[in-house]
Structures are given as structure tokens and as C-alpha cells.
Design a protein around this motif. Structure first.
Motif, PDB file in Angstrom:
ATOM      1  N   ILE A 167      28.593   6.272  35.771  1.00  9.37           N
ATOM      2  CA  ILE A 167      28.049   7.080  34.674  1.00  9.37           C
ATOM      3  C   ILE A 167      26.757   7.756  35.118  1.00  9.37           C
ATOM      4  O   ILE A 167      26.537   8.941  34.843  1.00  9.37           O
TER       5      ILE A 167
ATOM      6  N   ARG B  19      25.972   8.496  38.173  1.00  9.30           N
ATOM      7  CA  ARG B  19      26.340   9.534  39.124  1.00  9.30           C
ATOM      8  C   ARG B  19      26.756  10.803  38.395  1.00  9.30           C
ATOM      9  O   ARG B  19      26.351  11.914  38.770  1.00  9.30           O
ATOM     10  N   LEU B  20      27.541  10.634  37.341  1.00 12.55           N
ATOM     11  CA  LEU B  20      27.992  11.794  36.569  1.00 12.55           C
ATOM     12  C   LEU B  20      26.814  12.510  35.917  1.00 12.55           C
ATOM     13  O   LEU B  20      26.757  13.740  35.893  1.00 12.55           O
ATOM     14  N   GLU B  21      25.876  11.729  35.415  1.00  8.97           N
ATOM     15  CA  GLU B  21      24.698  12.341  34.801  1.00  8.97           C
ATOM     16  C   GLU B  21      23.885  13.116  35.830  1.00  8.97           C
ATOM     17  O   GLU B  21      23.382  14.207  35.544  1.00  8.97           O
ATOM     18  N   ASN B  22      23.761  12.568  37.017  1.00 11.10           N
ATOM     19  CA  ASN B  22      23.060  13.279  38.088  1.00 11.10           C
ATOM     20  C   ASN B  22      23.756  14.589  38.435  1.00 11.10           C
ATOM     21  O   ASN B  22      23.102  15.609  38.657  1.00 11.10           O
ATOM     22  N   LEU B  23      25.073  14.519  38.475  1.00 15.86           N
ATOM     23  CA  LEU B  23      25.866  15.706  38.774  1.00 15.86           C
ATOM     24  C   LEU B  23      25.578  16.811  37.761  1.00 15.86           C
ATOM     25  O   LEU B  23      25.347  17.968  38.122  1.00 15.86           O
ATOM     26  N   VAL B  24      25.592  16.430  36.496  1.00 17.79           N
ATOM     27  CA  VAL B  24      25.348  17.414  35.435  1.00 17.79           C
ATOM     28  C   VAL B  24      23.928  17.952  35.534  1.00 17.79           C
ATOM     29  O   VAL B  24      23.706  19.162  35.429  1.00 17.79           O
TER      30      VAL B  24
ATOM     31  N   THR C  82      22.018  18.106  38.189  1.00 18.87           N
ATOM     32  CA  THR C  82      21.940  18.969  39.372  1.00 18.87           C
ATOM     33  C   THR C  82      22.554  20.336  39.094  1.00 18.87           C
ATOM     34  O   THR C  82      21.996  21.368  39.457  1.00 18.87           O
ATOM     35  N   ALA C  83      23.697  20.318  38.459  1.00 19.24           N
ATOM     36  CA  ALA C  83      24.384  21.577  38.163  1.00 19.24           C
ATOM     37  C   ALA C  83      23.555  22.446  37.228  1.00 19.24           C
ATOM     38  O   ALA C  83      23.390  23.643  37.447  1.00 19.24           O
ATOM     39  N   ARG C  84      22.985  21.842  36.206  1.00 15.37           N
ATOM     40  CA  ARG C  84      22.189  22.608  35.233  1.00 15.37           C
ATOM     41  C   ARG C  84      20.909  23.139  35.878  1.00 15.37           C
ATOM     42  O   ARG C  84      20.435  24.210  35.528  1.00 15.37           O
TER      43      ARG C  84
ATOM     44  N   HIS D 254      20.666  23.922  39.013  1.00 10.39           N
ATOM     45  CA  HIS D 254      21.067  24.973  39.945  1.00 10.39           C
ATOM     46  C   HIS D 254      21.558  26.224  39.231  1.00 10.39           C
ATOM     47  O   HIS D 254      21.465  27.332  39.749  1.00 10.39           O
ATOM     48  N   LEU D 255      22.076  26.020  38.039  1.00  9.94           N
ATOM     49  CA  LEU D 255      22.613  27.125  37.243  1.00  9.94           C
ATOM     50  C   LEU D 255      21.922  27.184  35.890  1.00  9.94           C
ATOM     51  O   LEU D 255      22.560  26.926  34.877  1.00  9.94           O
TER      52      LEU D 255
ATOM     53  N   LEU E 134      23.614  28.791  32.668  1.00  9.13           N
ATOM     54  CA  LEU E 134      24.644  28.103  31.884  1.00  9.13           C
ATOM     55  C   LEU E 134      23.992  27.008  31.049  1.00  9.13           C
ATOM     56  O   LEU E 134      23.877  25.871  31.478  1.00  9.13           O
TER      57      LEU E 134
ATOM     58  N   PHE F  28      33.420  20.178  43.987  1.00  5.14           N
ATOM     59  CA  PHE F  28      32.410  20.514  42.987  1.00  5.14           C
ATOM     60  C   PHE F  28      31.145  21.047  43.651  1.00  5.14           C
ATOM     61  O   PHE F  28      30.600  22.084  43.245  1.00  5.14           O
ATOM     62  N   PHE F  29      30.687  20.385  44.684  1.00  4.95           N
ATOM     63  CA  PHE F  29      29.456  20.809  45.355  1.00  4.95           C
ATOM     64  C   PHE F  29      29.639  22.124  46.106  1.00  4.95           C
ATOM     65  O   PHE F  29      28.714  22.936  46.177  1.00  4.95           O
TER      66      PHE F  29
ATOM     67  N   LEU G  57      29.459  24.738  43.447  1.00  5.94           N
ATOM     68  CA  LEU G  57      28.086  24.799  42.928  1.00  5.94           C
ATOM     69  C   LEU G  57      27.152  25.474  43.936  1.00  5.94           C
ATOM     70  O   LEU G  57      26.288  26.272  43.565  1.00  5.94           O
TER      71      LEU G  57
ATOM     72  N   SER H 280      27.362  29.154  43.878  1.00  5.73           N
ATOM     73  CA  SER H 280      27.381  29.731  42.524  1.00  5.73           C
ATOM     74  C   SER H 280      26.227  30.691  42.276  1.00  5.73           C
ATOM     75  O   SER H 280      26.318  31.572  41.437  1.00  5.73           O
TER      76      SER H 280
ATOM     77  N   LEU I 284      21.312  19.466  47.797  1.00  5.88           N
ATOM     78  CA  LEU I 284      21.541  19.351  46.344  1.00  5.88           C
ATOM     79  C   LEU I 284      21.758  17.904  45.919  1.00  5.88           C
ATOM     80  O   LEU I 284      21.386  17.513  44.817  1.00  5.88           O
TER      81      LEU I 284
ATOM     82  N   GLN J 234      32.225  26.047  35.440  1.00  3.61           N
ATOM     83  CA  GLN J 234      31.642  25.804  34.124  1.00  3.61           C
ATOM     84  C   GLN J 234      32.477  24.790  33.330  1.00  3.61           C
ATOM     85  O   GLN J 234      31.931  23.889  32.691  1.00  3.61           O
TER      86      GLN J 234
ATOM     87  N   ILE K 212      31.796  21.321  34.602  1.00  2.00           N
ATOM     88  CA  ILE K 212      30.528  20.783  34.113  1.00  2.00           C
ATOM     89  C   ILE K 212      30.691  20.270  32.688  1.00  2.00           C
ATOM     90  O   ILE K 212      30.208  19.179  32.341  1.00  2.00           O
TER      91      ILE K 212
ATOM     92  N   LEU L 140      32.503  17.009  32.716  1.00  2.00           N
ATOM     93  CA  LEU L 140      31.609  15.918  33.114  1.00  2.00           C
ATOM     94  C   LEU L 140      30.717  15.509  31.944  1.00  2.00           C
ATOM     95  O   LEU L 140      30.485  14.312  31.717  1.00  2.00           O
ATOM     96  N   GLU L 141      30.240  16.481  31.208  1.00  2.00           N
ATOM     97  CA  GLU L 141      29.389  16.170  30.047  1.00  2.00           C
ATOM     98  C   GLU L 141      30.169  15.395  28.994  1.00  2.00           C
ATOM     99  O   GLU L 141      29.649  14.460  28.390  1.00  2.00           O
TER     100      GLU L 141
ATOM    101  N   VAL M 138      30.498  11.784  30.106  1.00  2.00           N
ATOM    102  CA  VAL M 138      29.267  11.025  29.888  1.00  2.00           C
ATOM    103  C   VAL M 138      29.105  10.710  28.399  1.00  2.00           C
ATOM    104  O   VAL M 138      28.774   9.582  28.026  1.00  2.00           O
TER     105      VAL M 138
END
Lengths: 117, 117
Positions: A98, A100-105, A107-109, A111-112, A115, B18-19, B22, B25, B41, B95, B98, B101-102, B105
Motif C-alpha cells: 500500500i 509503495r502504491l502511495e509513493n507511486l501516486v 511520484t506521478a502527481r 511529475h505530472l 493532472l 508505468f515508469f 511516466l 510524459s 524518479l 492517467q 494513476i 492506483l488511487e 489505495v
DNA sequence: TGTAATATGTCGATAACCGACATATTTAAT
DNA sequence: ATTAAATATGTCGGTTATCGACATATTACA
């Protein structure tokens, strides 16, 4: 110090495995109940195949992330159902996943930023 | 109406994929830059193997999620580098991933209220 | 009586990943 | 000048989790 469990070794979990662990995280369940619970938890989007479910259960038992426990349910005709629950390791792995998934989100946010969904 | 792209067909993405998406992106990159960017990242946690990277690039091109574009970099010795960027479909898929993933979580936190981490 | 739901399992195929190997160029150090 | 490290791209064989199809037995219900 305690022999720390390397939860990272088990990550990332694939989606079906994640739901299997999540499904039994609050109470022990047998296979078919995990199937139903996963479909319910995912809002009907995910329907585990039998091959995935029983293959994953065998693997997770082997890895020590889950364990077999006697079922509460009416054993009925001498055929005891197989109930599964998380081990401490399994709980740690689920929690680590969980995070890890939060970190992924995150990181994505980061970087982007456009969105903001 | 427009022919809607079924982004769900490409999900879930595995971590390396995914990476990769990203990474490109916000700006086009060539393979090796994706390798470095992913490591950066992920805070050094993830180092894509060459097999994964170039296999994934071929696959993603084939799926229409990325496309080849001319590189800005000094073409130097007649050997143009291969730069890649997201297609619109690729951006939609990223998108959607992401958001998936949200949801994961959110579902996990709902199911396990005790883990407030 | 039969049929749907419950329940557990196997098997072969597929897809993505991984590490190892290969190779060429460019940059920096000695 | 020579060498070593970093840059850059690629292939190959093996592994693993997943998937759909098939198989089978029991229980609930119409």
C-alpha cells in the motif's frame, strides 16, 4: 535485533494477489469467498479466475504470507473448508505494498502536476 | 461520437512500464535517459534491466502508446538517437493507471481503517 | 428432478519481466 | 596516446503470475 522480514522481496504485488491479501486482511476466508469479496471490493471490475486464485493461494502459503486455519463454517459432511488468513509477514507485505502504491501516486502527481484529477 | 479508446485494455501496467510512460510524459527521451530517469524518479529503488526497457519500448510502439520522434541531441556521427514520446492514447492510459492506483489505495484504506500510515 | 450457486482444483498458453551477454561510441582520466 | 568508464542500443533464454477452459463434487432451491 529481530530478524527483519524483507517485505520488499515480495513487491510489487500483481493486482490479483493484492486483492487476495486485502480480502483476508480483516478476517479469514475460504477461496470462493475471496473470489466474491474481490469482485465486490473492486466494484465488479475484477473477477479472479480459478487458476489465478488457487495458484496464488498455493504460492502465498509457500511464501508464508498466508496460513491455513480451521473454518468456522458448518463443517457439514466431513468436508472441512479451507480457510486462509494473513500471517504477520503477509500483513507487513500488504502494508508495504500500500505504501509503495502511495509513493507511486505521489511520484506521478509530482511529475505530472497538470493532472490534478 | 469519437471512437473512444479503451484505456482499460492496457491496465494494469506493471511497475517498469508505468515508469517508462511516466518518464517520457513531460518530455521525449531516448532509451538510456529513461533508464536513468526511472532510477531517479524511484529514489534509486528501481533499475530497469535492458531486456525490460527495450522489450517494453517495442511493445509500447506496437500498441500505439508511444511513438518515435527525431532527437534534439547532436546527431553527431550520423547515428541518430531514438527518442520516444507519449501518444494521446499513451497519455490516457497513464492517467487511467494513476486513477486505478488511487482507487486501489482508497479501497485498501477503506478496508483496513486501522492502517492510517 | 434438475439446475444454479457454492467450492476446489488442474492444465496449457501467454505476456512481461529479468539477468547475462554483445557491441559501438563518447567522455574523462592517467 | 591509451585506457577505462559512461553512454547507448540491442538480443536471448529462463522465470513467474496470470488467464481461460476444463473437471468435479456438494448444497440450495424451484
Amino acid at each position: 535485533m529481530e530478524a527483519a522480514i524483507k517485505t520488499e522481496e515480495f513487491l510489487p504485488l500483481r493486482e490479483p494477489t493484492f486483492f487476495i491479501l486485502l480480502s483476508i486482511s480483516n478476517q479469514k476466508k475460504h477461496g470462493y469467498a475471496i473470489l466474491q469479496d474481490t469482485e465486490s471490493l473492486s466494484g465488479g471490475k475484477i473477477k479472479l479466475s480459478n487458476g489465478t486464485l488457487y495458484g496464488a493461494l498455493t504460492r502465498l502459503l509457500d511464501q508464508g504470507l498466508i496460513e491455513r486455519v480451521p473454518s468456522d463454517e458448518p463443517a457439514a459432511s466431513g468436508k472441512p473448508r479451507k480457510a486462509y488468513q494473513l500471517t504477520r509477514t503477509g500483513a507487513s507485505v500488504l502494508q508495504a505494498e500500500i505504501e509503495r502504491l502511495e509513493n507511486l501516486v505521489r511520484t506521478a502527481r509530482r511529475h505530472l502536476p497538470e493532472l490534478t484529477g
